[in-house]
Design a protein around this motif. Sequence first.
Motif, PDB file in Angstrom:
ATOM      1  N   MET A  53       5.765  14.480  -4.787  1.00 18.09           N
ATOM      2  CA  MET A  53       5.445  13.155  -4.246  1.00 18.09           C
ATOM      3  C   MET A  53       6.500  12.831  -3.193  1.00 18.09           C
ATOM      4  SD  MET A  53       2.692  12.035  -5.726  1.00 18.09           S
ATOM      5  CE  MET A  53       2.662  10.291  -5.393  1.00 18.09           C
ATOM      6  N   ILE A  54       6.049  12.534  -1.957  1.00 19.51           N
ATOM      7  CA  ILE A  54       6.960  12.292  -0.832  1.00 19.51           C
ATOM      8  C   ILE A  54       6.825  10.848  -0.376  1.00 19.51           C
ATOM      9  CG2 ILE A  54       7.535  12.951   1.540  1.00 19.51           C
ATOM     10  CD1 ILE A  54       6.293  15.712   0.894  1.00 19.51           C
ATOM     11  N   TRP A  55       7.969  10.162  -0.203  1.00 17.15           N
ATOM     12  CA  TRP A  55       8.015   8.783   0.296  1.00 17.15           C
ATOM     13  C   TRP A  55       8.403   8.795   1.768  1.00 17.15           C
ATOM     14  CZ3 TRP A  55       7.289   3.742  -1.357  1.00 17.15           C
ATOM     15  CH2 TRP A  55       7.811   2.744  -0.526  1.00 17.15           C
ATOM     16  N   ASP A  56       7.602   8.099   2.580  1.00 16.63           N
ATOM     17  CA  ASP A  56       7.917   7.813   3.980  1.00 16.63           C
ATOM     18  C   ASP A  56       7.489   6.380   4.231  1.00 16.63           C
ATOM     19  OD1 ASP A  56       8.813  10.376   5.133  1.00 16.63           O
ATOM     20  OD2 ASP A  56       6.788  11.057   4.645  1.00 16.63           O
ATOM     21  N   GLY A  57       8.420   5.500   4.556  1.00 20.27           N
ATOM     22  CA  GLY A  57       8.024   4.131   4.854  1.00 20.27           C
ATOM     23  C   GLY A  57       9.043   3.122   4.409  1.00 20.27           C
ATOM     24  N   THR A  68       2.916  10.328  -0.408  1.00 19.79           N
ATOM     25  CA  THR A  68       1.999  11.422  -0.090  1.00 19.79           C
ATOM     26  C   THR A  68       2.085  12.427  -1.229  1.00 19.79           C
ATOM     27  OG1 THR A  68       2.410  11.132   2.270  1.00 19.79           O
ATOM     28  CG2 THR A  68       1.403  13.197   1.587  1.00 19.79           C
ATOM     29  N   PRO A  69       0.969  12.691  -1.908  1.00 21.70           N
ATOM     30  CA  PRO A  69      -0.331  12.066  -1.745  1.00 21.70           C
ATOM     31  C   PRO A  69      -0.291  10.605  -2.216  1.00 21.70           C
ATOM     32  CG  PRO A  69      -0.353  13.515  -3.651  1.00 21.70           C
ATOM     33  CD  PRO A  69       0.976  13.688  -2.987  1.00 21.70           C
ATOM     34  N   ASN A  70      -1.270   9.798  -1.767  1.00 21.46           N
ATOM     35  CA  ASN A  70      -1.315   8.380  -2.147  1.00 21.46           C
ATOM     36  C   ASN A  70      -1.309   8.244  -3.664  1.00 21.46           C
ATOM     37  OD1 ASN A  70      -1.363   7.501   0.463  1.00 21.46           O
ATOM     38  ND2 ASN A  70      -3.460   6.782   0.429  1.00 21.46           N
ATOM     39  N   GLY A  71      -0.577   7.264  -4.145  1.00 23.70           N
ATOM     40  CA  GLY A  71      -0.439   7.015  -5.571  1.00 23.70           C
ATOM     41  C   GLY A  71       1.028   6.847  -5.906  1.00 23.70           C
ATOM     42  N   LEU A  72       1.338   6.808  -7.176  1.00 23.51           N
ATOM     43  CA  LEU A  72       2.721   6.669  -7.624  1.00 23.51           C
ATOM     44  C   LEU A  72       3.156   7.931  -8.355  1.00 23.51           C
ATOM     45  CD1 LEU A  72       2.725   3.018  -8.982  1.00 23.51           C
ATOM     46  CD2 LEU A  72       3.524   3.851  -6.778  1.00 23.51           C
ATOM     47  N   PRO A  73       4.448   8.258  -8.283  1.00 25.47           N
ATOM     48  CA  PRO A  73       4.933   9.443  -8.995  1.00 25.47           C
ATOM     49  C   PRO A  73       4.765   9.290 -10.498  1.00 25.47           C
ATOM     50  CG  PRO A  73       6.575   8.653  -7.435  1.00 25.47           C
ATOM     51  CD  PRO A  73       5.505   7.615  -7.510  1.00 25.47           C
ATOM     52  N   GLY A  74       4.427  10.390 -11.146  1.00 25.62           N
ATOM     53  CA  GLY A  74       4.358  10.440 -12.592  1.00 25.62           C
ATOM     54  C   GLY A  74       5.650  10.984 -13.171  1.00 25.62           C
ATOM     55  N   SER A  75       5.713  11.021 -14.480  1.00 19.94           N
ATOM     56  CA  SER A  75       6.958  11.389 -15.154  1.00 19.94           C
ATOM     57  C   SER A  75       7.330  12.861 -14.993  1.00 19.94           C
ATOM     58  CB  SER A  75       6.872  11.033 -16.638  1.00 19.94           C
ATOM     59  OG  SER A  75       5.770  11.696 -17.231  1.00 19.94           O
ATOM     60  N   ASN A  76       6.420  13.704 -14.521  1.00 20.82           N
ATOM     61  CA  ASN A  76       6.734  15.115 -14.316  1.00 20.82           C
ATOM     62  C   ASN A  76       6.860  15.493 -12.849  1.00 20.82           C
ATOM     63  OD1 ASN A  76       6.634  15.737 -17.103  1.00 20.82           O
ATOM     64  ND2 ASN A  76       4.415  15.727 -17.004  1.00 20.82           N
ATOM     65  N   ALA A  78       8.063  15.942  -8.917  1.00 20.14           N
ATOM     66  CA  ALA A  78       9.251  16.108  -8.087  1.00 20.14           C
ATOM     67  C   ALA A  78       9.143  15.045  -6.999  1.00 20.14           C
ATOM     68  CB  ALA A  78       9.284  17.498  -7.479  1.00 20.14           C
ATOM     69  N   VAL A  79      10.121  14.147  -6.919  1.00 14.66           N
ATOM     70  CA  VAL A  79      10.078  13.012  -5.985  1.00 14.66           C
ATOM     71  C   VAL A  79      11.052  13.273  -4.844  1.00 14.66           C
ATOM     72  CG1 VAL A  79      10.502  10.541  -5.739  1.00 14.66           C
ATOM     73  CG2 VAL A  79       9.374  11.416  -7.791  1.00 14.66           C
ATOM     74  N   PHE A  80      10.536  13.174  -3.618  1.00 13.75           N
ATOM     75  CA  PHE A  80      11.347  13.380  -2.415  1.00 13.75           C
ATOM     76  C   PHE A  80      11.254  12.119  -1.578  1.00 13.75           C
ATOM     77  CE2 PHE A  80      11.529  15.695   1.924  1.00 13.75           C
ATOM     78  CZ  PHE A  80      12.882  15.435   2.048  1.00 13.75           C
ATOM     79  N   LEU A  81      12.338  11.345  -1.520  1.00 14.87           N
ATOM     80  CA  LEU A  81      12.414  10.137  -0.697  1.00 14.87           C
ATOM     81  C   LEU A  81      12.906  10.589   0.674  1.00 14.87           C
ATOM     82  CD1 LEU A  81      13.999   7.736  -3.341  1.00 14.87           C
ATOM     83  CD2 LEU A  81      11.580   8.206  -2.905  1.00 14.87           C
ATOM     84  N   ARG A  82      11.962  10.821   1.590  1.00 14.37           N
ATOM     85  CA  ARG A  82      12.256  11.506   2.840  1.00 14.37           C
ATOM     86  C   ARG A  82      12.755  10.584   3.941  1.00 14.37           C
ATOM     87  NH1 ARG A  82       7.687  15.410   5.014  1.00 14.37           N
ATOM     88  NH2 ARG A  82       6.491  13.479   5.066  1.00 14.37           N
ATOM     89  N   ASN A 101      16.831   9.156   2.190  1.00 11.93           N
ATOM     90  CA  ASN A 101      16.622   7.886   2.879  1.00 11.93           C
ATOM     91  C   ASN A 101      17.542   6.858   2.229  1.00 11.93           C
ATOM     92  OD1 ASN A 101      15.409   7.378   0.401  1.00 11.93           O
ATOM     93  ND2 ASN A 101      13.612   6.421   1.267  1.00 11.93           N
ATOM     94  N   THR A 102      17.147   5.585   2.264  1.00 10.50           N
ATOM     95  CA  THR A 102      17.894   4.539   1.571  1.00 10.50           C
ATOM     96  C   THR A 102      17.090   4.092   0.362  1.00 10.50           C
ATOM     97  OG1 THR A 102      18.919   3.803   3.626  1.00 10.50           O
ATOM     98  CG2 THR A 102      18.940   2.255   1.783  1.00 10.50           C
ATOM     99  N   LEU A 103      17.698   4.193  -0.803  1.00 10.08           N
ATOM    100  CA  LEU A 103      17.097   3.782  -2.072  1.00 10.08           C
ATOM    101  C   LEU A 103      17.874   2.577  -2.571  1.00 10.08           C
ATOM    102  CD1 LEU A 103      15.277   4.158  -4.576  1.00 10.08           C
ATOM    103  CD2 LEU A 103      16.945   5.849  -5.394  1.00 10.08           C
ATOM    104  N   VAL A 104      17.203   1.427  -2.678  1.00  7.38           N
ATOM    105  CA  VAL A 104      17.843   0.172  -3.078  1.00  7.38           C
ATOM    106  C   VAL A 104      17.410  -0.171  -4.503  1.00  7.38           C
ATOM    107  CG1 VAL A 104      18.142  -2.275  -2.547  1.00  7.38           C
ATOM    108  CG2 VAL A 104      17.811  -0.624  -0.684  1.00  7.38           C
TER     109      VAL A 104
END
Length: 186
Positions: A53-57, A68-76, A78-82, A101-104
């Motif tokens: 799951m990739i975050w851009d925005g 990307t893909p649309n939706g929210l990350p699940g507990s398994n 791999a999360v990439f805050l790009r 990126n910046t994670l607040v």
Amino acid sequence: ILATASNGYYFVAWDGEAVPFGHELDNPVAVTMDQARTNIMAVFASQTSGGLMIWDGLGNWTSYTNWTPNGLPGSNDAVFLRSGTVLVSQAYSMGSLVVSNTLVFSNWNTCLAVATNVTVADSGIMTLPAGFTTNQMSNRVWVACSNFTLDAGGQVLADERGYASGNGPGHGCDGTPSAGGGYGGQ
């Protein structure tokens, strides 16, 4: 209000201004209907996840169109805050996390529970909103994981993000701004 997940999904949290503070993870959640309420949303994630799951925005973690893909990350997942900035204001679980990126982090009970590795990359920042002005501590960076890597240039930044000047315990007495126990300066 009770949120019921479809097959293959699970309830994550409630989102929206009308959700009572501190009850974002309650299901069901009690909402006092003493005024019009228009902003309550149940957030769900896939049980069969395990993808990337990739975050851009810019926006709140629950802004599913920034993923990307649309939706929210699940507990398994791999999360990439790009890129951009993401505000996380409630607890979430994931498989792994890379922050470039910046994670607040907002809210005292916000914890990112990561099953394996967390990496704050060269351009990544984990931080907090501006200092709070109440006598209640309201924000902290809280990550629970197996391995935490802070790359050269990465930051976990909490400078000047505790109690705002003149607030909190030890802030001094009225009319005596230099009194108090902290002596950490303005």
